[in-house]
Design a protein around this motif. Structure first.
Motif, PDB file in Angstrom:
ATOM      1  N   ARG A   3     -14.130  43.252 -10.268  1.00 56.17           N
ATOM      2  CA  ARG A   3     -13.144  42.308 -10.743  1.00 56.17           C
ATOM      3  C   ARG A   3     -12.723  42.630 -12.162  1.00 56.17           C
ATOM      4  NH1 ARG A   3     -12.867  38.445 -13.833  1.00 56.17           N
ATOM      5  NH2 ARG A   3     -11.285  36.864 -13.628  1.00 56.17           N
ATOM      6  N   LYS A   4     -13.695  42.748 -13.006  1.00 57.62           N
ATOM      7  CA  LYS A   4     -13.342  43.048 -14.382  1.00 57.62           C
ATOM      8  C   LYS A   4     -14.212  44.184 -14.842  1.00 57.62           C
ATOM      9  CE  LYS A   4     -11.151  39.231 -16.499  1.00 57.62           C
ATOM     10  NZ  LYS A   4     -11.076  38.387 -17.650  1.00 57.62           N
ATOM     11  N   GLN A 157     -15.364  35.400  -9.694  1.00 60.28           N
ATOM     12  CA  GLN A 157     -16.406  36.373  -9.943  1.00 60.28           C
ATOM     13  C   GLN A 157     -16.128  37.126 -11.232  1.00 60.28           C
ATOM     14  OE1 GLN A 157     -17.294  38.679  -6.583  1.00 60.28           O
ATOM     15  NE2 GLN A 157     -18.571  40.131  -7.699  1.00 60.28           N
ATOM     16  N   GLY A 158     -17.153  37.249 -12.067  1.00 61.49           N
ATOM     17  CA  GLY A 158     -17.025  38.050 -13.279  1.00 61.49           C
ATOM     18  C   GLY A 158     -17.773  39.357 -13.094  1.00 61.49           C
ATOM     19  N   ASP A 159     -18.037  40.002 -14.194  1.00 60.22           N
ATOM     20  CA  ASP A 159     -18.663  41.304 -14.156  1.00 60.22           C
ATOM     21  C   ASP A 159     -20.154  41.227 -13.836  1.00 60.22           C
ATOM     22  OD1 ASP A 159     -17.938  43.899 -14.373  1.00 60.22           O
ATOM     23  OD2 ASP A 159     -18.607  44.087 -16.454  1.00 60.22           O
ATOM     24  N   ALA A 176     -18.248  23.443 -12.477  1.00 52.95           N
ATOM     25  CA  ALA A 176     -18.161  24.887 -12.247  1.00 52.95           C
ATOM     26  C   ALA A 176     -19.438  25.488 -12.831  1.00 52.95           C
ATOM     27  CB  ALA A 176     -16.945  25.469 -12.950  1.00 52.95           C
ATOM     28  N   LYS A 178     -21.487  28.747 -13.722  1.00 50.66           N
ATOM     29  CA  LYS A 178     -21.466  30.204 -13.900  1.00 50.66           C
ATOM     30  C   LYS A 178     -22.910  30.688 -13.822  1.00 50.66           C
ATOM     31  CE  LYS A 178     -19.258  33.521 -17.033  1.00 50.66           C
ATOM     32  NZ  LYS A 178     -18.197  33.605 -18.015  1.00 50.66           N
ATOM     33  N   GLU A 227     -17.277  22.090 -17.043  1.00 53.00           N
ATOM     34  CA  GLU A 227     -16.258  21.258 -16.423  1.00 53.00           C
ATOM     35  C   GLU A 227     -15.512  22.085 -15.382  1.00 53.00           C
ATOM     36  OE1 GLU A 227     -13.655  19.545 -19.276  1.00 53.00           O
ATOM     37  OE2 GLU A 227     -12.581  18.426 -17.732  1.00 53.00           O
ATOM     38  N   CYS A 229     -12.376  23.124 -13.520  1.00 48.70           N
ATOM     39  CA  CYS A 229     -10.924  23.071 -13.726  1.00 48.70           C
ATOM     40  C   CYS A 229     -10.246  23.190 -12.366  1.00 48.70           C
ATOM     41  CB  CYS A 229     -10.482  24.205 -14.648  1.00 48.70           C
ATOM     42  SG  CYS A 229     -11.265  24.127 -16.252  1.00 48.70           S
ATOM     43  N   GLU A 233      -6.583  29.032 -11.999  1.00 49.47           N
ATOM     44  CA  GLU A 233      -6.147  29.890 -13.094  1.00 49.47           C
ATOM     45  C   GLU A 233      -4.651  29.722 -13.379  1.00 49.47           C
ATOM     46  OE1 GLU A 233      -7.154  33.878 -12.125  1.00 49.47           O
ATOM     47  OE2 GLU A 233      -9.295  33.439 -11.966  1.00 49.47           O
ATOM     48  N   LEU A 281      -7.450  28.331 -17.757  1.00 50.05           N
ATOM     49  CA  LEU A 281      -7.608  27.565 -16.515  1.00 50.05           C
ATOM     50  C   LEU A 281      -6.792  26.288 -16.645  1.00 50.05           C
ATOM     51  CD1 LEU A 281     -11.467  27.995 -16.029  1.00 50.05           C
ATOM     52  CD2 LEU A 281      -9.639  29.279 -14.914  1.00 50.05           C
ATOM     53  N   ASP A 292     -13.734  31.671 -20.760  1.00 48.35           N
ATOM     54  CA  ASP A 292     -14.159  33.067 -20.906  1.00 48.35           C
ATOM     55  C   ASP A 292     -14.257  33.475 -22.377  1.00 48.35           C
ATOM     56  OD1 ASP A 292     -15.071  35.427 -20.061  1.00 48.35           O
ATOM     57  OD2 ASP A 292     -13.258  36.096 -19.055  1.00 48.35           O
ATOM     58  N   ASP A 294     -16.655  35.373 -23.682  1.00 50.15           N
ATOM     59  CA  ASP A 294     -17.649  36.420 -23.925  1.00 50.15           C
ATOM     60  C   ASP A 294     -17.145  37.538 -24.830  1.00 50.15           C
ATOM     61  OD1 ASP A 294     -16.057  37.515 -22.018  1.00 50.15           O
ATOM     62  OD2 ASP A 294     -17.672  38.111 -20.660  1.00 50.15           O
TER      63      ASP A 294
HETATM   64  N1  LIG Z   1     -14.631  25.907 -15.298  1.00 49.65           N
HETATM   65  C1  LIG Z   1     -14.063  26.540 -14.259  1.00 49.65           C
HETATM   66  N2  LIG Z   1     -13.389  25.845 -13.332  1.00 49.65           N
HETATM   67  C2  LIG Z   1     -12.793  26.478 -12.288  1.00 49.65           C
HETATM   68  N3  LIG Z   1     -12.859  27.810 -12.083  1.00 49.65           N
HETATM   69  C3  LIG Z   1     -13.536  28.552 -12.979  1.00 49.65           C
HETATM   70  C4  LIG Z   1     -14.177  27.967 -14.110  1.00 49.65           C
HETATM   71  N4  LIG Z   1     -14.751  28.939 -14.841  1.00 49.65           N
HETATM   72  C5  LIG Z   1     -14.484  30.086 -14.199  1.00 49.65           C
HETATM   73  N5  LIG Z   1     -13.762  29.867 -13.074  1.00 49.65           N
HETATM   74  C6  LIG Z   1     -13.287  30.873 -12.134  1.00 49.65           C
HETATM   75  O1  LIG Z   1     -14.222  31.918 -12.089  1.00 49.65           O
HETATM   76  C7  LIG Z   1     -13.621  33.141 -12.502  1.00 49.65           C
HETATM   77  C8  LIG Z   1     -14.640  33.962 -13.245  1.00 49.65           C
HETATM   78  O2  LIG Z   1     -14.942  33.321 -14.454  1.00 49.65           O
HETATM   79  P1  LIG Z   1     -15.590  34.068 -15.694  1.00 49.65           P
HETATM   80  O3  LIG Z   1     -15.777  33.107 -16.798  1.00 49.65           O
HETATM   81  O4  LIG Z   1     -16.778  34.840 -15.269  1.00 49.65           O
HETATM   82  O5  LIG Z   1     -14.511  35.016 -16.176  1.00 49.65           O
HETATM   83  P2  LIG Z   1     -14.224  36.496 -15.887  1.00 49.65           P
HETATM   84  O6  LIG Z   1     -13.212  36.778 -16.883  1.00 49.65           O
HETATM   85  O7  LIG Z   1     -13.850  36.670 -14.485  1.00 49.65           O
HETATM   86  O8  LIG Z   1     -15.556  37.287 -16.106  1.00 49.65           O
HETATM   87  P3  LIG Z   1     -16.126  38.071 -17.322  1.00 49.65           P
HETATM   88  O9  LIG Z   1     -16.912  37.069 -18.081  1.00 49.65           O
HETATM   89  O10 LIG Z   1     -16.947  39.130 -16.702  1.00 49.65           O
HETATM   90  O11 LIG Z   1     -14.999  38.595 -18.119  1.00 49.65           O
HETATM   91  C9  LIG Z   1     -12.423  32.728 -13.329  1.00 49.65           C
HETATM   92  O12 LIG Z   1     -11.449  33.719 -13.330  1.00 49.65           O
HETATM   93  C10 LIG Z   1     -11.972  31.458 -12.606  1.00 49.65           C
HETATM   94  O13 LIG Z   1     -11.205  31.764 -11.469  1.00 49.65           O
END
Ligand SMILES: Nc1ncnc2c1ncn2[C@@H]1O[C@H](COP(=O)(O)OP(=O)(O)OP(=O)(O)O)[C@@H](O)[C@H]1O
Length: 523
Positions: A3-4, A157-159, A176, A178, A227, A229, A233, A281, A292, A294
């Motif tokens: 994904r990323k 999904q993140g990394d 949500a 993580k 929270e 969302c 996105e 979001l 996000d 990080d």
């Molecule tokens: N609070 C939330 N509410 C709803 N959906 C969320 C929430 N947080 C994350 N998501 C969903 O999960 C996905 C992954 O979130 P994440 O924070 O891991 O970001 P990422 O950018 O995909 O990963 P990385 O941290 O690896 O860059 C988001 O793109 C979003 O679709």
């Protein structure tokens, strides 16, 4: 499924900001060559479906599924999204030693700051000094365990982990969650980044920044319970619109909300560094929630924001304004992070960067939501970076081009000034930007009470923690986009791992505090 995919961008650039263009161009070529072997610039993600996972999953297989990315219920709908670049994140690559810093044109005070590593490296000192409680947020020892929640479905999904929609068993509240794999984080050198993310989430309490409720860890995983969302996105909402663009008044609304979120982060001492539609979001009300963190950078500062009472910008009307910039604009940091098309020139030049990078990204963001593309996008990374460094901002002029006012273009041009010291926002931070005539119709204090242009159509049973209704309409409302997420009513409960104490000496995650946050206004 990638994904990323993250790349580590080496210190391939000279730290001399006065590079000649041919010299720099050679370096761009080297940089491009270096990266081409290690990263893709666009990765594919998949939209989620509402299908629940099999109830037979045990805790162990469930967690393994998370770590291996083996969820069977992902819809295979590819959506192009841009990846973020970051240092110390790519497997097999060494962590950055001290970043190259050009000090030739900095003031003495800045150099002093840079020479103290504590100012730009997340060290144990900073984490041991953390205090989270504010007037509106009370922090306690963690009050939940993984068993307090049942999984509803995968959100994204993140990394190094996944984000699930979960329900707290005691009160049916949706969150949500993580869930990050510790092993993956160590392997990909992301430990410091998740600690930074937790710090920012825990310290923040703002309507346009995703709220953290619980953070805890088990032997193999870290959990951030945020929270939910429900609007999904902003990136997907934008891509569901014709031409992937918004009318100017709607764009103004979102740019205003982003400005307030960035202003808050800057006030808290954070540089966000990864603004783009993918990281925004939508709350179920349609208001934005920045997520996000990080790639964000906490910067310790001993000074405070101050009030400006003198005329400080072209558009100022001698009103007192909060100067969110000066108190930590001298702090420079040097990681090469961000998303290719959004990266600021000073970051490419590796001469260190400040909070001004966020105002650059605001300019790119505004351009993108108006025109459906970013202003410096080239045919490859080398061309994009070259454009970022040398090209002027051009606005499409063909007959069917989006209708954008000269006032709006003026703001974009000012945000995209290549010299960060002349860039809009470099004098008094957000206060400069909020005074631009483009935002003349924005009532900043009332923004969160306006009805946003995009209002997600949330299905019954999908409501998150709070509800908003009867809000005044924002201009140019785009009626009820279809919600991307549906939920089935009979979802299987899938328990998560139980939290296990970890011997401190072996645990690189001791800086990850297990906390519960009570926010003002919670039931
Ligand atoms: N609070 C939330 N509410 C709803 N959906 C969320 C929430 N947080 C994350 N998501 C969903 O999960 C996905 C992954 O979130 P994440 O924070 O891991 O970001 P990422 O950018 O995909 O990963 P990385 O941290 O690896 O860059 C988001 O793109 C979003 O679709």
């Amino acid at each position: 499924m990638m994904r990323k995919s993250e790349i580590r961008d080496k210190e391939s650039f000279s730290n001399d900001p006065r590079n000649s263009s041919s010299h720099l161009s050679d370096k761009l070529k080297n940089l491009f060559h270096f990266r081409r072997n290690r990263a893709v610039t666009v990765s594919t993600s998949y939209q989620n479906s509402s299908q629940p996972k099999s109830p037979e999953h045990s805790d162990e297989s469930y967690m393994e599924g998370i770590a291996n990315g083996s969820d069977s219920f992902l819809d295979q709908k590819p959506v192009l999204r841009r990846i973020s670049s970051a240092p110390d994140s790519h497997e097999g690559m060494e962590a950055p030693s001290k970043p190259p810093v050009n000090t030739s044109n900095m003031k003495k005070a800045q150099i002093k700051t840079l020479k103290n590593p504590a100012n730009y490296i997340f060290g144990p000192t900073e984490y041991s000094k953390r205090t989270y409680s504010g007037n509106s947020t009370k922090v306690s020892r963690v009050e939940v365990t993984p068993q307090s929640f049942e999984k509803v479905r995968l959100l994204g999904q993140g990394d190094v982990g996944k984000v699930y929609l979960v329900k707290q068993k005691s009160n049916n509240r949706l969150f949500a969650m993580k869930i990050l794999s510790k092993a993956e984080m160590i392997k990909r050198r992301k430990v410091q980044r998740v600690l930074a993310e937790q710090e920012i989430l825990t310290k923040s309490n703002h309507p346009f920044i995703v709220t953290l409720y619980h953070a805890f860890q088990s032997k193999d995983h870290l959990y951030l319970c945020m929270e939910y969302c429900a609007g999904g996105e902003f990136f997907r909402a934008l891509h569901s619109l014709p031409g992937h663009i918004l009318p100017e008044k709607s764009a103004c609304f979102y740019a205003a909300e982003v400005t307030l979120a960035l202003e808050y982060l800057h006030l808290m001492g954070f540089i966000y560094r990864d603004l783009k539609p993918e990281n925004i979001l939508l709350h179920q009300s349609g208001h934005i929630m920045l997520s996000d963190f990080d790639l964000s950078k906490p910067i310790s500062t001993e000074t405070h924001p101050r009030m400006l009472v003198t005329k400080h910008s072209t558009f100022s009307h001698d009103k007192p304004a909060l100067d969110t910039n000066s108190y930590f604009s001298v702090y420079r940091t040097n990681s090469f992070v961000g998303t290719e098309e959004y990266i600021a020139p000073e970051m490419i030049r590796s001469c260190g960067h400040t909070v001004a990078v966020d105002w650059w990204t605001l300019g790119i963001f505004l351009y993108e939501i108006l025109y459906g593309t970013t202003p410096f996008k080239g045919k490859n990374r080398h061309a994009t970076f070259s454009n970022i460094l040398y090209a002027d901002v051009n606005f499409p002029e063909y007959s069917a081009a989006p209708n954008v006012s000269s006032t709006c273009k003026n703001l974009i041009r000012r945000l995209l000034i290549k010299d960060e010291t002349k860039r809009y926002g470099s004098v008094a931070g957000a206060s400069d930007i909020k005074e631009h005539p483009f935002f003349r119709d924005i009532q900043w204090a009332l923004l969160r009470s306006m009805k946003p242009p995009i209002v997600p159509n949330i299905q019954e049973g999908m409501e998150a923690v709070s509800k908003t209704s009867g809000l005044p309409e924002a201009p140019d409302s785009i009626d009820h986009l279809n919600s991307q997420y549906l939920i089935s009513s009979n979802l299987p409960a899938v328990d998560m791992h139980s939290a296990t104490p970890i011997p401190e000496v072996e645990n690189p995650f001791t800086g990850f505090s297990s906390v519960t946050l009570h926010h003002a206004g919670d039931e």
